[in-house]
Design a protein around this motif. Structure first.
Motif, PDB file in Angstrom:
ATOM      1  N   GLY A  39      56.848  37.142  47.804  1.00 35.12           N
ATOM      2  CA  GLY A  39      57.040  36.939  49.239  1.00 35.12           C
ATOM      3  C   GLY A  39      56.461  35.617  49.708  1.00 35.12           C
ATOM      4  N   HIS A  42      58.742  32.823  48.664  1.00 33.04           N
ATOM      5  CA  HIS A  42      59.926  32.789  49.525  1.00 33.04           C
ATOM      6  C   HIS A  42      59.603  32.112  50.846  1.00 33.04           C
ATOM      7  CE1 HIS A  42      63.766  34.056  51.191  1.00 33.04           C
ATOM      8  NE2 HIS A  42      63.127  34.473  52.270  1.00 33.04           N
ATOM      9  N   PHE A  43      58.454  32.410  51.409  1.00 31.74           N
ATOM     10  CA  PHE A  43      58.066  31.817  52.689  1.00 31.74           C
ATOM     11  C   PHE A  43      57.854  30.310  52.565  1.00 31.74           C
ATOM     12  CE2 PHE A  43      55.132  30.454  55.931  1.00 31.74           C
ATOM     13  CZ  PHE A  43      55.627  31.066  57.069  1.00 31.74           C
ATOM     14  N   THR A  83      61.455  34.665  58.105  1.00 36.07           N
ATOM     15  CA  THR A  83      62.423  34.514  57.014  1.00 36.07           C
ATOM     16  C   THR A  83      62.965  33.092  56.906  1.00 36.07           C
ATOM     17  OG1 THR A  83      64.275  35.171  58.427  1.00 36.07           O
ATOM     18  CG2 THR A  83      63.130  36.927  57.229  1.00 36.07           C
ATOM     19  N   ASP A  84      62.635  32.233  57.868  1.00 38.54           N
ATOM     20  CA  ASP A  84      63.153  30.862  57.866  1.00 38.54           C
ATOM     21  C   ASP A  84      62.314  29.940  56.990  1.00 38.54           C
ATOM     22  OD1 ASP A  84      65.319  31.181  59.707  1.00 38.54           O
ATOM     23  OD2 ASP A  84      63.860  31.275  61.339  1.00 38.54           O
TER      24      ASP A  84
END
Length: 201
Positions: A39, A42-43, A83-84
């Motif tokens: 996570g 991803h961020f 999520t951006d």
């Protein structure tokens, strides 16, 4: 995939904790740290972007949350959710004239109260006049990382900074850019370095 260096560091800590958690706790606890590391990566992802042939491009991924006139200048703000991508980019070609940090609060960046939040102003001398990019902290963002300093030459769409865990990036256009010139509206989804906000070519 490219990642912001802070993200690699945070993900590394989570991965290092995974086997410890699995031994001291349960295998599920170890797996939770692996998921956490994924996570984090991803961020902190930093994908390449390809600016279009012309136009002032968005400084951030996200949703247009602010469109307002301030005297003879126009401001457009882009809210970044979790999520951006949180890497910010130069909206125009220009020379960095000043990077100014302003301390402040940490209110949710999609509210009006965020006008008093901590921020970093990056002022660019561009062909059409001064264009200012403001990186604004949010409720969870505590670290704004500008990657540029006075005197740097930036190309349109080039990376200029990152906000860890938040939150909004604004463009303050030079005088002469009017509301009718805007190609986006509040609520529109945009991509840093690619979506055109204004095109006066």
């Amino acid at each position: 995939m490219r990642f912001v260096s802070d993200g690699l560091r945070y993900a590394g800590v989570a991965l290092a904790a995974s086997p410890v958690a699995a031994v001291v706790g349960t295998p599920l606890a170890g797996l939770a740290f692996v998921v956490l590391a994924a996570g984090i990566l991803h961020f902190f992802r930093d994908p390449p972007r390809s600016p279009p042939a012309s136009g002032v491009v968005s400084p951030a991924d996200g949703r247009v949350s602010v469109v307002r006139e301030e005297g003879d200048r126009l401001r457009v703000g882009v809210f970044m959710n979790v999520t951006d991508v949180h890497v910010n980019r130069a909206p125009v070609d220009g020379t960095v004239r000043e990077v100014e940090h302003t301390p402040g609060a940490h209110r949710p960046a999609f509210t009006k109260d965020s006008d008093r939040n901590e921020r970093v102003h990056v002022r660019l001398d561009a062909a059409d006049g001064e264009t200012e990019v403001t990186l604004i902290a949010g409720a969870f963002a505590r670290r704004i990382h500008p990657w540029v300093e006075a005197g740097d030459e930036l190309a349109r769409g080039e990376r200029l900074g990152h906000i860890a865990f938040g939150s909004r990036a604004d463009v303050l256009f030079p005088p002469g850019v009017e509301m009718d010139d805007l190609l986006v509206s509040k609520g529109d989804t945009v991509r840093a370095g690619e979506s055109v906000l204004v095109d006066q070519s």
